[in-house]
Design an enzyme around this catalytic site. Structure first.
Site, PDB file in Angstrom:
ATOM      1  N   CYS A   2       0.831  -1.192   0.000  1.00  0.00           N
ATOM      2  CA  CYS A   2       0.000   0.000   0.000  1.00  0.00           C
ATOM      3  C   CYS A   2       0.877   1.257   0.000  1.00  0.00           C
ATOM      4  CB  CYS A   2      -0.934   0.072   1.196  1.00  0.00           C
ATOM      5  SG  CYS A   2      -2.090  -1.273   1.297  1.00  0.00           S
ATOM      6  N   ARG A  27       3.733  -0.184  -4.991  1.00  0.00           N
ATOM      7  CA  ARG A  27       3.471  -0.730  -3.650  1.00  0.00           C
ATOM      8  C   ARG A  27       2.157  -1.493  -3.573  1.00  0.00           C
ATOM      9  NH1 ARG A  27       6.919   1.660   0.235  1.00  0.00           N
ATOM     10  NH2 ARG A  27       5.602   0.823   1.867  1.00  0.00           N
ATOM     11  N   TRP A  74      -2.701  -2.657  -1.706  1.00  0.00           N
ATOM     12  CA  TRP A  74      -2.368  -4.078  -1.899  1.00  0.00           C
ATOM     13  C   TRP A  74      -3.219  -4.812  -0.872  1.00  0.00           C
ATOM     14  CZ3 TRP A  74       0.041  -8.066   0.938  1.00  0.00           C
ATOM     15  CH2 TRP A  74       0.448  -9.163   0.173  1.00  0.00           C
ATOM     16  N   ASN A 100      -1.802   1.516   5.763  1.00  0.00           N
ATOM     17  CA  ASN A 100      -0.932   0.459   5.234  1.00  0.00           C
ATOM     18  C   ASN A 100      -0.591  -0.450   6.401  1.00  0.00           C
ATOM     19  OD1 ASN A 100       1.070  -1.109   4.089  1.00  0.00           O
ATOM     20  ND2 ASN A 100       2.619   0.504   4.117  1.00  0.00           N
ATOM     21  N   GLY A 101      -0.798  -1.767   6.245  1.00  0.00           N
ATOM     22  CA  GLY A 101      -0.450  -2.677   7.334  1.00  0.00           C
ATOM     23  C   GLY A 101      -1.645  -3.525   7.735  1.00  0.00           C
ATOM     24  N   GLU A 481      17.784 -17.513  -8.846  1.00  0.00           N
ATOM     25  CA  GLU A 481      17.368 -16.149  -9.171  1.00  0.00           C
ATOM     26  C   GLU A 481      16.844 -16.072 -10.605  1.00  0.00           C
ATOM     27  OE1 GLU A 481      16.626 -13.649  -7.583  1.00  0.00           O
ATOM     28  OE2 GLU A 481      16.852 -11.919  -8.902  1.00  0.00           O
ATOM     29  N   LYS A 485      13.108 -14.802 -11.381  1.00  0.00           N
ATOM     30  CA  LYS A 485      12.824 -13.675 -12.283  1.00  0.00           C
ATOM     31  C   LYS A 485      11.839 -14.103 -13.359  1.00  0.00           C
ATOM     32  CE  LYS A 485      13.835 -11.040 -10.477  1.00  0.00           C
ATOM     33  NZ  LYS A 485      14.584 -10.611  -9.326  1.00  0.00           N
ATOM     34  N   GLU A 488       8.185 -14.693 -11.913  1.00  0.00           N
ATOM     35  CA  GLU A 488       7.418 -13.527 -11.476  1.00  0.00           C
ATOM     36  C   GLU A 488       7.078 -12.576 -12.616  1.00  0.00           C
ATOM     37  OE1 GLU A 488       9.350 -11.097  -8.495  1.00  0.00           O
ATOM     38  OE2 GLU A 488      11.296 -11.350  -9.426  1.00  0.00           O
ATOM     39  N   HIS A 504      18.546 -36.491  -9.012  1.00  0.00           N
ATOM     40  CA  HIS A 504      17.768 -36.997  -7.873  1.00  0.00           C
ATOM     41  C   HIS A 504      16.288 -36.635  -7.976  1.00  0.00           C
ATOM     42  CE1 HIS A 504      21.425 -38.316  -5.932  1.00  0.00           C
ATOM     43  NE2 HIS A 504      21.955 -37.126  -6.167  1.00  0.00           N
ATOM     44  N   LYS A 604       6.087  -4.223  -4.234  1.00  0.00           N
ATOM     45  CA  LYS A 604       7.520  -3.981  -4.119  1.00  0.00           C
ATOM     46  C   LYS A 604       8.024  -4.163  -2.706  1.00  0.00           C
ATOM     47  CE  LYS A 604      11.484  -2.738  -5.749  1.00  0.00           C
ATOM     48  NZ  LYS A 604      12.159  -3.788  -6.514  1.00  0.00           N
TER      49      LYS A 604
HETATM   50  C1  F6R Z   1      11.869 -10.487  -6.490  1.00  0.00           C
HETATM   51  C2  F6R Z   1      11.779  -9.521  -5.410  1.00  0.00           C
HETATM   52  C3  F6R Z   1      11.411 -10.023  -4.059  1.00  0.00           C
HETATM   53  C4  F6R Z   1      12.180  -9.247  -2.983  1.00  0.00           C
HETATM   54  C5  F6R Z   1      11.691  -9.652  -1.586  1.00  0.00           C
HETATM   55  C6  F6R Z   1      12.491  -8.962  -0.498  1.00  0.00           C
HETATM   56  O1  F6R Z   1      12.265  -9.877  -7.680  1.00  0.00           O
HETATM   57  O2  F6R Z   1      11.988  -8.358  -5.603  1.00  0.00           O
HETATM   58  O3  F6R Z   1      11.618 -11.386  -3.941  1.00  0.00           O
HETATM   59  O4  F6R Z   1      13.550  -9.517  -3.119  1.00  0.00           O
HETATM   60  O5  F6R Z   1      10.345  -9.319  -1.453  1.00  0.00           O
HETATM   61  O6  F6R Z   1      12.407  -7.571  -0.597  1.00  0.00           O
HETATM   62  P1  F6R Z   1      13.457  -6.639   0.106  1.00  0.00           P
HETATM   63  O7  F6R Z   1      14.783  -6.858  -0.536  1.00  0.00           O
HETATM   64  O8  F6R Z   1      12.943  -5.254  -0.084  1.00  0.00           O
HETATM   65  O9  F6R Z   1      13.496  -7.043   1.548  1.00  0.00           O
END
Ligand code: F6R
Length: 609
Positions: A2, A27, A74, A100-101, A481, A485, A488, A504, A604
């Site tokens: 949010c 957000r 969100w 937010n929260g 990773e 990527k 997502e 395995h 984010k």
């Molecule tokens: C994936 C991504 C998330 C963040 C995770 C932690 O691309 O961005 O997996 O890495 O939510 O976020 P931070 O680094 O802000 O704690």
């Protein structure tokens, strides 16, 4: 989660709120809404979905005022819908609130308020807070908010306005998620994140947990959780607002992939004295003597940051010879970890606000660990609770999928490992620093050389239903990773695996429709091992895509496709290797018509557990 914006001043409020919300839309984008106060009356507008829906609505039915609040949601309590969109106005129409929260005790509070005659139109915990504040409102909004706060359990940041004749005033409170106030002449701004304020002012105050702030056009006052007036320091931010824009790129994600050359350089610049071969870390309040007593390191992080933690384990154990455990923030405090003052807990977080990571860091601290963080956001919660900070100078990362935050975290971990070595042994060998100095050029090269080929590769494989990523050693987390990527951004199911583990289980997946991306860089024993693993894929008709810094022939002529990357020091090679995988995910997402900057269901900054 949010986004919150607020404004008090002399200008028409709605365009300012909408501009701030546009910068915070990463957000959350389940719904958006604004409230403007004009002549003592609330004018609200809300819409389900992305901000553009609200924009369209405001074009046909504008709202006006000189102060007000905006929110992008969100969803936590209650599905995404206009009914559950913020701002929430209490059932007597006296306060409007954005939040937010999560309010954990919202149900008992709701029951009590219903018994007292308050009514509810939404499924949210937010509306409970609006009614609760209104129930205490007797002319003085800050007192009513303070009284309501004393009854709330959970994590929240909220902002509230009233139409009961208090004049231009926003009351904001923080317990968990971030809130920042932007200071200007005769006007004040409020936001969840500084990127929403930077076009207006660079002088900001970060609220602390438990703070309650009152914003009027002339001044900002803050009181702590005990109601005592406090002075929070005014910080001058150096982020350039243009950095937060797309700068000519189609998407933030692509822009941020390109920014890695600079961001990586910015992260080590000033921290390496190349002449005297020394690492210089500022913002570390743990003395060198105390650091020498550290016997174990616990890395705590989530998602992509967790992947950088896995690489950090290789770096720290290899360079500083200190044992490292890496935990998901969400698991750590529930597994009864063995912690004492000889543990250095290192929280890694782009946002510095991820609830799981913060809780894990706090759990480590409560058990006696010393606290350190690698973080991108100045003044964020992770930095405030830590005794040592290495800021990743990545600049604002707006694309929801982490790219430049990840590679700069790896540089910060390398610096931390070298610093610990320096503290332990008195020196760092020059070759470690030379390797760092060569890195930006290699990043530039890999982006330049691989952007087009990755777009082509995406064209070829974007219809695949599954992808497998393989890596070994320090490059195994890069396989994870790469897979994260891709899933997502493109919504293709992808798995990352240590190449040696394939036999395995995952080997059963291999057929002619499965692209297998194998990271095969270096010239050591592991390279030979990955080569054998590729043979196993080839023998089962899988599509072999090798990411390598070697000649194709050295891989035995079995690759269907090759992604060529430059060679750097093996400890820094993951930074180079991840970049084509970021590009592949980006172009695949694009081909599939996905919203690469704002993938579905994600946000984010994940400030709920
Ligand atoms: C994936 C991504 C998330 C963040 C995770 C932690 O691309 O961005 O997996 O890495 O939510 O976020 P931070 O680094 O802000 O704690």
């Amino acid at each position: 989660m949010c986004g919150i914006v607020g404004y008090v001043g002399h200008r028409e409020v709605v365009p300012l709120l909408m501009d701030g919300l546009r910068r915070l839309e990463y957000r959350g984008y389940d719904s958006a809404g604004v409230v403007a106060v004009e002549n003592g009356a609330f004018q609200t507008s809300k819409a389900e979905g992305k901000l553009d829906r609200l924009k369209e609505k405001l074009e046909t039915a504008p709202v006006h005022g000189q102060y007000g609040l905006g929110h992008t949601r969100w969803a936590t309590h209650g599905p995404p819908s206009e009914r559950n969109a913020h701002p929430m106005v209490d059932s007597r129409g006296r306060v409007a609130l954005i939040h937010n929260g999560i309010i954990e005790n919202f149900l008992p509070l709701k029951k009590r308020l219903i018994a007292e005659g308050w009514t509810f139109k939404s499924d949210t915990d937010t509306e409970v807070v609006a009614n609760l504040i209104s129930s205490y409102l007797d002319g003085d909004l800050p007192s009513a908010v303070a009284r309501a706060l004393s009854e709330l359990e959970g994590m929240y940041a909220f902002a509230v306005v009233t139409n009961t004749g208090a004049g231009q005033q926003i009351v904001a409170a923080r317990q968990g998620p971030p809130l920042v106030i932007g200071l200007a002449q005769g006007e004040q701004f409020l936001a969840s994140d500084p990127s929403a304020l930077l076009v207006h002012t660079k002088d900001v105050i970060f609220l602390e947990n438990g703070d309650l702030a009152v914003l009027t056009p002339e001044r900002v006052t803050v009181q702590d959780r005990h109601g005592r007036p406090v002075e929070r320091p005014v910080q001058h931010l150096t982020w350039d607002p243009i950095q937060a824009e797309k700068g000519g790129y189609k998407h933030f994600m692509l822009k941020e992939i390109h920014e890695q050359t600079q961001a990586v350089q910015d992260t080590f610049a000033g921290r390496v004295d190349f002449e005297n071969a020394r690492i210089l870390l500022d913002s570390v309040q743990i003395t060198e003597d105390e650091l020498r007593h550290i016997e174990r390191i616990h890395i705590l992080a989530c998602g992509t940051s967790w992947h950088s933690g896995l690489i950090g384990k290789f770096l720290i154990e290899h360079i500083a010879r200190i044992p490292v455990e890496v935990d998901y923030g969400s698991e750590y405090r529930y597994r009864d970890p063995i912690v004492d003052a000889r543990v250095l807990a290192v929280g890694i977080s782009q946002s510095g606000e991820t609830a799981d990571t913060i809780s894990a860091m706090e759990a480590a601290r409560e058990r006696g660990a010393r606290l350190f963080t690698i973080c991108n956001v100045l003044g964020s919660q992770a930095t405030r609770i830590s005794e040592g900070v290495i800021y990743t100078h990545a600049g604002p990362e707006i694309g929801v999928a982490s790219t430049k935050a990840f590679t700069t975290q790896l540089v910060a971990l390398y610096l931390l490992a070298l610093y610990l070595r320096q503290v332990k042994t008195g020196a760092v060998e020059r070759h470690y620093l030379d390797a760092l100095a060569h890195l930006p050029l290699a990043i530039d090269e890999v982006i330049r050389l691989q952007e087009k080929p990755m777009a082509e590769m995406a064209k070829k494989h974007h219809r695949a239903e599954n992808f497998l990523y393989l890596g070994r050693g320090i490059n195994y987390p890069i396989a994870l990773e790469g897979a994260l990527k891709l899933k997502e951004i493109s919504y293709i199911h992808a798995e990352g695996y240590p190449a040696g583990e394939m036999k395995h289980g995952p080997i059963a997946l291999i057929d002619e429709d499965l692209p297998v991306v194998a990271i095969a860089t270096g010239n050591d024993l592991l390279f030979e091992k990955v080569k054998s693993n590729l043979q196993e894929v080839n023998a089962r008709d899988g599509v072999v895509i090798a990411l390598t810094d070697r000649d194709e022939e050295e891989l035995g002529g079995i690759c269907d496709e090759v992604i060529t990357v430059p060679t750097v020091s093996p400890l820094l090679q993951p930074i180079i290797n991840v970049i084509p995988l970021q590009l592949l995910a980006y172009f695949t997402g694009l081909r599939r018509g996905a919203d690469v900057d704002q993938p579905r269901n994600l946000a984010k900054s994940v400030t709920v557990e």
